[in-house]
Scaffold this motif. Sequence first.
Motif, PDB file in Angstrom:
ATOM      1  N   ALA A   1       0.407  -1.126  -0.097  1.00  0.00           N
ATOM      2  CA  ALA A   1       0.041  -0.289  -0.126  1.00  0.00           C
ATOM      3  C   ALA A   1       1.131   1.401   0.084  1.00  0.00           C
ATOM      4  CB  ALA A   1      -0.727  -0.171   1.635  1.00  0.00           C
ATOM      5  N   TYR A   2       2.166   1.505   0.450  1.00  0.00           N
ATOM      6  CA  TYR A   2       2.832   2.459   0.871  1.00  0.00           C
ATOM      7  C   TYR A   2       4.154   2.638  -0.515  1.00  0.00           C
ATOM      8  CZ  TYR A   2       1.757   3.023   6.128  1.00  0.00           C
ATOM      9  OH  TYR A   2       1.352   3.260   7.133  1.00  0.00           O
ATOM     10  N   GLY A   3       3.478   1.562  -0.800  1.00  0.00           N
ATOM     11  CA  GLY A   3       4.769   2.085  -2.189  1.00  0.00           C
ATOM     12  C   GLY A   3       3.613   2.243  -2.698  1.00  0.00           C
ATOM     13  N   LEU A   4       2.322   1.593  -3.623  1.00  0.00           N
ATOM     14  CA  LEU A   4       1.831   2.128  -4.544  1.00  0.00           C
ATOM     15  C   LEU A   4       1.325   3.732  -4.115  1.00  0.00           C
ATOM     16  CD1 LEU A   4      -1.264  -0.464  -4.204  1.00  0.00           C
ATOM     17  CD2 LEU A   4       0.242   0.327  -6.624  1.00  0.00           C
ATOM     18  N   LYS A   5       1.593   3.994  -2.939  1.00  0.00           N
ATOM     19  CA  LYS A   5       0.638   5.441  -2.561  1.00  0.00           C
ATOM     20  C   LYS A   5       2.372   6.445  -2.799  1.00  0.00           C
ATOM     21  CE  LYS A   5      -1.962   7.402  -0.164  1.00  0.00           C
ATOM     22  NZ  LYS A   5      -2.311   8.175  -0.224  1.00  0.00           N
ATOM     23  N   SER A   6       3.152   5.691  -2.753  1.00  0.00           N
ATOM     24  CA  SER A   6       4.446   6.264  -3.706  1.00  0.00           C
ATOM     25  C   SER A   6       4.869   6.390  -4.489  1.00  0.00           C
ATOM     26  CB  SER A   6       5.736   6.047  -3.012  1.00  0.00           C
ATOM     27  OG  SER A   6       7.177   5.888  -3.200  1.00  0.00           O
ATOM     28  N   LYS A   7       4.589   5.133  -5.515  1.00  0.00           N
ATOM     29  CA  LYS A   7       4.715   5.836  -7.114  1.00  0.00           C
ATOM     30  C   LYS A   7       3.518   6.405  -7.492  1.00  0.00           C
ATOM     31  CE  LYS A   7       5.951   1.060  -8.142  1.00  0.00           C
ATOM     32  NZ  LYS A   7       7.590   1.487  -9.753  1.00  0.00           N
ATOM     33  N   ILE A   8       2.078   6.403  -6.748  1.00  0.00           N
ATOM     34  CA  ILE A   8       0.848   7.766  -8.262  1.00  0.00           C
ATOM     35  C   ILE A   8       1.616   8.868  -6.811  1.00  0.00           C
ATOM     36  CG2 ILE A   8      -1.131   8.410  -6.965  1.00  0.00           C
ATOM     37  CD1 ILE A   8      -1.366   4.907  -6.360  1.00  0.00           C
ATOM     38  N   SER A   9       2.369   9.457  -6.499  1.00  0.00           N
ATOM     39  CA  SER A   9       2.738  10.498  -6.151  1.00  0.00           C
ATOM     40  C   SER A   9       3.837  11.296  -6.490  1.00  0.00           C
ATOM     41  CB  SER A   9       3.259  10.362  -4.130  1.00  0.00           C
ATOM     42  OG  SER A   9       2.037   9.830  -3.048  1.00  0.00           O
ATOM     43  N   LEU A  10       5.046  10.324  -7.225  1.00  0.00           N
ATOM     44  CA  LEU A  10       5.410  10.679  -8.063  1.00  0.00           C
ATOM     45  C   LEU A  10       5.158  10.945  -9.476  1.00  0.00           C
ATOM     46  CD1 LEU A  10       8.679   7.383  -7.991  1.00  0.00           C
ATOM     47  CD2 LEU A  10       8.982  10.017  -7.409  1.00  0.00           C
ATOM     48  N   LYS A  11       4.214  10.121 -10.589  1.00  0.00           N
ATOM     49  CA  LYS A  11       3.680  10.332 -10.930  1.00  0.00           C
ATOM     50  C   LYS A  11       2.509  11.458 -11.004  1.00  0.00           C
ATOM     51  CE  LYS A  11       4.530   7.309 -13.274  1.00  0.00           C
ATOM     52  NZ  LYS A  11       4.489   6.578 -14.882  1.00  0.00           N
ATOM     53  N   GLN A  12       2.749  12.445  -9.476  1.00  0.00           N
ATOM     54  CA  GLN A  12       1.880  13.504  -9.450  1.00  0.00           C
ATOM     55  C   GLN A  12       2.504  15.062  -9.140  1.00  0.00           C
ATOM     56  OE1 GLN A  12      -1.529  11.842  -6.053  1.00  0.00           O
ATOM     57  NE2 GLN A  12      -2.760  11.777  -8.099  1.00  0.00           N
ATOM     58  N   HIS A  13       3.790  13.791  -9.291  1.00  0.00           N
ATOM     59  CA  HIS A  13       5.171  14.779  -9.213  1.00  0.00           C
ATOM     60  C   HIS A  13       4.822  15.597  -7.560  1.00  0.00           C
ATOM     61  CE1 HIS A  13       5.804  14.869 -13.007  1.00  0.00           C
ATOM     62  NE2 HIS A  13       4.319  15.480 -13.367  1.00  0.00           N
ATOM     63  N   ARG A  14       4.691  14.624  -6.742  1.00  0.00           N
ATOM     64  CA  ARG A  14       4.530  14.766  -4.976  1.00  0.00           C
ATOM     65  C   ARG A  14       5.526  14.285  -4.403  1.00  0.00           C
ATOM     66  NH1 ARG A  14       0.526  13.130  -2.730  1.00  0.00           N
ATOM     67  NH2 ARG A  14      -0.251  12.124  -3.745  1.00  0.00           N
ATOM     68  N   LEU A  15       7.062  15.126  -4.734  1.00  0.00           N
ATOM     69  CA  LEU A  15       8.167  14.434  -4.336  1.00  0.00           C
ATOM     70  C   LEU A  15       8.766  13.815  -2.801  1.00  0.00           C
ATOM     71  CD1 LEU A  15      10.931  16.042  -6.859  1.00  0.00           C
ATOM     72  CD2 LEU A  15       9.292  13.313  -7.557  1.00  0.00           C
TER      73      LEU A  15
ATOM     74  N   GLU B   1      14.351   8.177  -5.366  1.00  0.00           N
ATOM     75  CA  GLU B   1      15.467   8.783  -4.463  1.00  0.00           C
ATOM     76  C   GLU B   1      16.465   9.543  -6.150  1.00  0.00           C
ATOM     77  OE1 GLU B   1      15.064   8.407  -0.542  1.00  0.00           O
ATOM     78  OE2 GLU B   1      16.899   9.723  -1.382  1.00  0.00           O
ATOM     79  N   GLU B   2      16.264   9.208  -6.895  1.00  0.00           N
ATOM     80  CA  GLU B   2      16.774   9.168  -8.878  1.00  0.00           C
ATOM     81  C   GLU B   2      16.215  10.339  -8.744  1.00  0.00           C
ATOM     82  OE1 GLU B   2      15.970   7.545 -11.737  1.00  0.00           O
ATOM     83  OE2 GLU B   2      18.339   7.441 -12.083  1.00  0.00           O
ATOM     84  N   GLN B   3      15.166  10.473  -8.310  1.00  0.00           N
ATOM     85  CA  GLN B   3      14.061  12.035  -9.374  1.00  0.00           C
ATOM     86  C   GLN B   3      14.487  12.736  -7.608  1.00  0.00           C
ATOM     87  OE1 GLN B   3      10.192  11.954 -10.187  1.00  0.00           O
ATOM     88  NE2 GLN B   3      10.517   9.842 -10.936  1.00  0.00           N
ATOM     89  N   LEU B   4      14.959  13.064  -6.798  1.00  0.00           N
ATOM     90  CA  LEU B   4      14.864  13.801  -6.267  1.00  0.00           C
ATOM     91  C   LEU B   4      16.147  14.248  -6.165  1.00  0.00           C
ATOM     92  CD1 LEU B   4      13.404  12.151  -2.636  1.00  0.00           C
ATOM     93  CD2 LEU B   4      12.329  14.572  -3.652  1.00  0.00           C
TER      94      LEU B   4
END
Length: 674
Positions: A316-330, A364-367
């Motif tokens: 669940a947390y992993g999916l939340k993280s991936k969704i946040s990446l797609k929405q540019h909420r790093l 971490e790569e996008q950050l």
Amino acid sequence: MQKIICLLFFLFKTTFILCQNEYEKCSDSILVLINETNDDHLKMDYYINLCDLYVENDLKEIKKINPKLFAVSKKINSKKGLAFYYFYNAILLRNSNQEGAAFTNIEESISIFKEIKDWDNYFIANAKFGHYLILNENYLKAENLLNENIKFALKLNNEKVSYLYYIMSQMYNFKSDYNEALVYANKALDSEKNISQTIKIYNLASNIYRSLKNFDEALQFNQMGIDLEKSISGLNLLFFTRAIIFFDMKRYHEALDLALNYKKHLVKKKSNRSLIDCNIFISKCYFYLEDYHLANKCVDEVLNVEIPRDDIKMMAYGLKSKISLKQHRLNDAKTYIDKALRLLHDNHYYEIKLFVYETKFEVEEQLGNYKTALTFSKKIMEINNLNYETDNVDKLNRLQINFNISEKENKIKSLQLQELKSTMKIEKQKNYIIYISIACFVALLSVLFYVKNNITIKKKNALIESEKLLTQKSLQEKEVLLKEIHHRVKNNLQLVKSLLYLQAKQQDVSLKTFVEASQSRILSMALIHENLYLKGDLSQVDFKEYLHRLAQNILEAHKNENKLIELQIEVEPIYFNIQTAIPLGLIINELVTNAYKHAFIIKQRGIIRLVLKKKGDYYYELNVIDDGDGIGKFKRPIHSLGLDLVHQLVVQINGKLFLSHEEGMHFTIQFKKA
């Protein structure tokens, strides 16, 4: 009189229950029986039946009933009842993540079942124990336990061995050893007689083939389960499995539709455990369909309920993280993946680790934290390297592991016959209850109906036994035939070795001549086996067809020798067994090849005639005739390795060889059919 009124009330009450749905009908019927009886032994059996009914549907009900089972078992001092109490208690404890207590209870249950020699439940309890060990990734202990029980079950000829095979297959599937997983799934299917358990095996096989990326087989086994399943719950579960297959095939829309239907069913059933897994899957579907709002909503549904399993939280947390990446909420993405990392430990399955590490790497790569990203990149490489060898083995096994489709179809037919028999028995019992509840005078009709049904069942049983005996006889005949073929192949390989040895001993023979002669002889033998396999009859060779193919090959081999030679074949439809066909084929190959090579040195055109006829019931005559140079006009060899071989092969088929060379050469061979 009062007892009769109570009995009629009870019977009418059970008649009313029969009108309910199957699940409620069974549970309510048993509850009625519990309330109506004062016999503690019967009560204990009814409590066991209720727990067995609820184990697949409602663990909360087991939590209520199991203490009652314990109380009545202690009261009557029943070891059987206590064994079942510990068994169901282990299931409840395992569901509450109390592994140690669950293991203690299941071991106590196994010990009591063994003491009272209840072998069916003894093997079921051991299989359940093995399943718990597998879920805790204690594979070595699970494998030893299951192997020990499989040997014991086979020794006792106990049908629960199929359930042990099923759990063993699950273990290898968890370990990603899909080759062994399919082997044990096949064993489970061969020994299973219960349709509901067979459906579970089909579902497991479907998941194994999905892991192997063999989606055609995965869908086929899934459909076989759907064709057999009758219950709504079972069908919904199978359609959810199909959704997972479609997801792996990247058919996200179809996967989502099936998963949403399954979710409706789970909400109606109030099955929270399965609903959590379903919501995770639906969220992944929305994510890959780029509907991040709905994906996020599904994950929030998961996080808003009590989740005892860390792997679910991590997903669940992993999916939340991936969704946040797609929405540019790093920053949100980093917060969620760090929560997942804190829950991760060494015992978690490698696919979960890979999912968490890959998500962490992306964040971490996008950050711009490249040093941290590099650390997780190395961890990803370590996991991939660890599973590289297994993946390669799996790719090879995809081409090697297949169930025999005809065996599957026969198994389905057999199970359907058994289901028919079981259904008839249930219907008979229902009719019996209804008839008694209406009036006593229909008892005579009930007896007649029972007798009629009994005769029908006996006839059907006799028919099943007859078909079973015919199948066994056919399999035995084919096994004997295959052994004979293997024996002949071995002899033929020995013959090839001898031919190569004799050819090699010849002096002044060029490499090209050596290879061509050897190739021609081996090909004549190979065509025999090809004829057997193509025709599907392993006992007889169609010699007419074989001769035409052999002649064609000889023509092809000598077509560049600038000679106009016609090969005429006169042969009746004749069938020989392999003992006669192999040496006879070699004889013809040698004589025709000899004629091509040596009969037309002066002449550049001519005819070679090949005549094979039946002279009596068991008597045959072969003639190989050419109108070539003969011995008088041109010195033609009559002693060579090939002709020496012909003499030996004629002896092998108990024949006689006659030679005439007045005009050309005329070989006549007379022999009997072996």
